[in-house]
Design a protein around this motif. Structure first.
Motif, PDB file in Angstrom:
ATOM      1  N   CYS A  60      -3.289  35.290 -18.687  1.00 14.99           N
ATOM      2  CA  CYS A  60      -2.126  35.522 -19.551  1.00 14.99           C
ATOM      3  C   CYS A  60      -1.987  37.015 -19.802  1.00 14.99           C
ATOM      4  CB  CYS A  60      -2.261  34.770 -20.863  1.00 14.99           C
ATOM      5  SG  CYS A  60      -2.544  33.009 -20.667  1.00 14.99           S
ATOM      6  N   VAL A  61      -0.771  37.432 -20.098  1.00 12.37           N
ATOM      7  CA  VAL A  61      -0.489  38.835 -20.417  1.00 12.37           C
ATOM      8  C   VAL A  61      -0.007  38.876 -21.866  1.00 12.37           C
ATOM      9  CG1 VAL A  61       0.868  40.881 -19.827  1.00 12.37           C
ATOM     10  CG2 VAL A  61       0.111  39.324 -18.018  1.00 12.37           C
ATOM     11  N   THR A  62      -0.623  39.760 -22.668  1.00 13.71           N
ATOM     12  CA  THR A  62      -0.301  39.862 -24.087  1.00 13.71           C
ATOM     13  C   THR A  62       0.932  40.707 -24.308  1.00 13.71           C
ATOM     14  OG1 THR A  62      -1.663  41.811 -24.399  1.00 13.71           O
ATOM     15  CG2 THR A  62      -2.765  39.678 -24.603  1.00 13.71           C
ATOM     16  N   GLN A  63       1.327  40.816 -25.535  1.00  8.24           N
ATOM     17  CA  GLN A  63       2.471  41.630 -25.917  1.00  8.24           C
ATOM     18  C   GLN A  63       2.247  43.098 -25.550  1.00  8.24           C
ATOM     19  OE1 GLN A  63       3.243  41.479 -30.082  1.00  8.24           O
ATOM     20  NE2 GLN A  63       5.221  42.514 -29.969  1.00  8.24           N
ATOM     21  N   GLN A  64       0.970  43.527 -25.523  1.00  5.83           N
ATOM     22  CA  GLN A  64       0.632  44.903 -25.190  1.00  5.83           C
ATOM     23  C   GLN A  64       0.530  45.144 -23.690  1.00  5.83           C
ATOM     24  OE1 GLN A  64      -2.910  44.422 -27.378  1.00  5.83           O
ATOM     25  NE2 GLN A  64      -2.200  45.707 -29.134  1.00  5.83           N
ATOM     26  N   LEU A 102      -1.532  17.066 -14.808  1.00  6.19           N
ATOM     27  CA  LEU A 102      -0.152  17.261 -15.205  1.00  6.19           C
ATOM     28  C   LEU A 102      -0.052  17.785 -16.637  1.00  6.19           C
ATOM     29  CD1 LEU A 102       1.426  14.022 -13.650  1.00  6.19           C
ATOM     30  CD2 LEU A 102       1.548  16.355 -12.764  1.00  6.19           C
ATOM     31  N   VAL A 103      -0.818  17.186 -17.530  1.00  8.63           N
ATOM     32  CA  VAL A 103      -0.808  17.622 -18.922  1.00  8.63           C
ATOM     33  C   VAL A 103      -1.361  19.042 -19.039  1.00  8.63           C
ATOM     34  CG1 VAL A 103      -1.742  17.167 -21.221  1.00  8.63           C
ATOM     35  CG2 VAL A 103      -0.872  15.289 -19.821  1.00  8.63           C
ATOM     36  N   GLY A 104      -2.408  19.367 -18.232  1.00 12.08           N
ATOM     37  CA  GLY A 104      -2.980  20.709 -18.255  1.00 12.08           C
ATOM     38  C   GLY A 104      -1.974  21.761 -17.842  1.00 12.08           C
ATOM     39  N   ARG A 105      -1.145  21.466 -16.846  1.00 19.11           N
ATOM     40  CA  ARG A 105      -0.124  22.421 -16.438  1.00 19.11           C
ATOM     41  C   ARG A 105       0.885  22.669 -17.548  1.00 19.11           C
ATOM     42  NH1 ARG A 105       1.169  20.159 -10.319  1.00 19.11           N
ATOM     43  NH2 ARG A 105      -0.890  20.718  -9.402  1.00 19.11           N
ATOM     44  N   ILE A 106       1.221  21.623 -18.262  1.00 17.66           N
ATOM     45  CA  ILE A 106       2.176  21.793 -19.359  1.00 17.66           C
ATOM     46  C   ILE A 106       1.577  22.683 -20.443  1.00 17.66           C
ATOM     47  CG2 ILE A 106       3.430  20.585 -21.172  1.00 17.66           C
ATOM     48  CD1 ILE A 106       3.636  18.189 -19.234  1.00 17.66           C
ATOM     49  N   PHE A 107       0.336  22.401 -20.803  1.00 16.79           N
ATOM     50  CA  PHE A 107      -0.329  23.221 -21.840  1.00 16.79           C
ATOM     51  C   PHE A 107      -0.511  24.657 -21.378  1.00 16.79           C
ATOM     52  CE2 PHE A 107      -1.969  19.169 -23.743  1.00 16.79           C
ATOM     53  CZ  PHE A 107      -1.434  19.348 -24.996  1.00 16.79           C
ATOM     54  N   ALA A 108      -0.782  24.871 -20.093  1.00 18.17           N
ATOM     55  CA  ALA A 108      -0.954  26.234 -19.566  1.00 18.17           C
ATOM     56  C   ALA A 108       0.326  27.026 -19.703  1.00 18.17           C
ATOM     57  CB  ALA A 108      -1.399  26.173 -18.110  1.00 18.17           C
ATOM     58  N   GLY A 109       1.455  26.372 -19.412  1.00 26.02           N
ATOM     59  CA  GLY A 109       2.722  27.069 -19.562  1.00 26.02           C
ATOM     60  C   GLY A 109       2.966  27.482 -21.001  1.00 26.02           C
ATOM     61  N   HIS A 110       2.751  26.581 -21.901  1.00 25.06           N
ATOM     62  CA  HIS A 110       2.951  26.922 -23.322  1.00 25.06           C
ATOM     63  C   HIS A 110       1.936  27.975 -23.795  1.00 25.06           C
ATOM     64  CE1 HIS A 110       6.091  24.021 -24.395  1.00 25.06           C
ATOM     65  NE2 HIS A 110       5.471  23.137 -23.578  1.00 25.06           N
ATOM     66  N   ILE A 115       0.790  33.366 -25.899  1.00 23.07           N
ATOM     67  CA  ILE A 115      -0.026  34.579 -25.831  1.00 23.07           C
ATOM     68  C   ILE A 115       0.842  35.799 -25.514  1.00 23.07           C
ATOM     69  CG2 ILE A 115      -1.822  35.732 -24.461  1.00 23.07           C
ATOM     70  CD1 ILE A 115      -3.318  33.126 -24.401  1.00 23.07           C
ATOM     71  N   GLY A 116       1.916  35.598 -24.743  1.00 23.49           N
ATOM     72  CA  GLY A 116       2.795  36.717 -24.422  1.00 23.49           C
ATOM     73  C   GLY A 116       3.443  37.323 -25.647  1.00 23.49           C
ATOM     74  N   GLY A 117       3.533  36.612 -26.730  1.00 25.60           N
ATOM     75  CA  GLY A 117       4.141  37.145 -27.949  1.00 25.60           C
ATOM     76  C   GLY A 117       3.136  37.654 -28.978  1.00 25.60           C
TER      77      GLY A 117
END
Length: 399
Positions: A60-64, A102-110, A115-117
């Motif tokens: 993931c990439v953070t806001q910084q 399938l559920v893991g992919r959904i959670f990964a997207g969220h 984390i990006g924010g």
């Protein structure tokens, strides 16, 4: 039985081909009890309601703009209500084994979206917030899929750029400095305590040595005392014998002194007192006799003188009666001498000493003088007659 189907507690029985429907579903859902399934006409399928686990590992990439590697785990299951079971059956009935992926992919997207924010500091300090936002962000999708999320936990946050390491460096340095200071203080306290312990150990060893020396001295003294106990006891016994012999000799000496006092001294004192008393009595008697003789002689001499005077006067006056009295007076010394001689051989007890003896002699002389006075008084008339006769005789003689 062949046509009777009973689902397990963690299963839901889906019966298709039945005229009865469960809400908008085209099939009947049975949980917790059995039911009849008509062959050929109806078909029964089983949907698992067990708890499932999905691991999520995502970059993931953070806001910084800092790339982080996040590992999380999600615990979920098909909902127990009819709508959730129907939604999950439509989507996962034939792919139940791939439900975790399938559920893991959904959670990964969220997770990437949340984390990006956020900043790295927020992600590190507020992991529960991140997990809660991921759950809330995926709630609507999970509801459509008929899935209920029981837990979502972020297990690890990796930093490939070293940002977290650099971020922690000042704190690590401060912690290291505090640790070194604490270690130095601990070492100092440990050294002081070691010194105190060494001092206490030395003091204890000293006290132990002193006590050991004292015990040894007491032991040696006890041994010496035990070695000397026999001679001391013998000497003490000899001393007690000597003391008893001395006391016996003293009692014998006291008894001899008392016996001497009773048998010799007191009788001697009594005899001396008796002899002294007899001598004093003899001396007093001799003195009384001498005083009596002297007084009798003086009294006789005085009486003789008085008699001579009276005789001369009577002879001068020619008083014959007085001549008779004179003869009585002349016999008075003989009477007094006889009385004195009688008293000389008599054992008299003179109660008043010399004065008592003088009183006795004076009494005798006084009696004689009283007799003389009586004779004088009796001869007084005769004297006057005789004087008249003498006067007449003298006148005749003169004539």
């Amino acid at each position: 039985m062949l046509f009777w189907h009973v689902p397990a507690p963690n299963e839901a029985l889906l019966i298709s081909g039945s005229k009865r429907k469960a809400g908008d579903a085209q099939f009947r859902i049975v949980t917790g009890h059995g039911c009849w399934v008509m062959p050929v006409k109806q078909k029964a399928s089983v949907l698992s309601l067990s708890l499932r686990e999905s691991e999520i590992s995502e970059d993931c990439v953070t806001q910084q703009g800092i790339r982080l590697s996040v590992r999380a785990v999600a615990v979920f299951k098909v909902g127990d209500d009819t709508q959730s079971i129907a939604n999950a059956a439509r989507r996962f009935l034939s792919e139940q084994n791939s439900m975790e992926e399938l559920v893991g992919r959904i959670f990964a997207g969220h997770l990437r979206s949340i984390i990006g924010g956020l900043t790295v500091e927020q992600i590190i300090r507020e992991r529960d917030r991140v997990a809660q936002e991921v759950k809330e962000g995926s709630h609507s999708e999970m509801e459509k899929l008929g899935i209920v999320v029981d837990a979502l936990q972020i297990q690890e946050i990796g930093d490939t750029s070293g940002y977290i390491t650099n971020l922690a460096a000042p704190h690590a340095a401060a912690v290291a400095s505090a640790a070194r200071i604490a270690q130095a203080k601990a070492d100092q306290e440990a050294a002081e305590r070691e010194q105190q312990a060494a001092a206490l150990k030395a003091e204890y060893e000293r006290d132990t040595a002193i006590k050991r020396a004292g015990f040894l001295a007491e032991t040696e003294q006890s041994n010496a005392r035990a070695a000397q106990a026999g001679p001391l006891a013998q000497a003490r016994a000899s001393q007690e014998v000597i003391e008893e012999q001395t006391a016996l000799a003293q009692r014998q000496a006291a008894f001899a002194a008392q016996r001497l006092e009773a048998e010799v001294r007191r009788p001697a004192d009594a005899e001396a007192y008796r002899q002294r008393t007899l001598a004093e009595a003899q001396r007093d008697q001799t003195r009384f006799e001498a005083d009596g003789r002297a007084y009798a002689e003086r009294t006789l001499a005085q009486a003789q003188a008085d008699a001579n005077t009276a005789r001369a006067a009577s002879l001068r006056d020619g008083n014959q009666e007085l001549i008779a009295a004179n003869r009585t007076v002349e016999n008075l010394p003989a009477l007094a001498e006889a009385a004195a001689m009688g008293m000389a051989d008599a054992h008299l007890t003179v109660l008043n000493g010399t004065d008592g003896m003088n009183q006795i002699v004076a009494g005798i002389v006084g009696q004689g003088l009283a007799i003389l006075d009586t004779l004088k008084a009796a001869q007084a008339p005769a004297k006057s007659t005789s004087n008249g006769s003498l006067d007449r005789r003298a006148k005749l003689t003169q004539d």
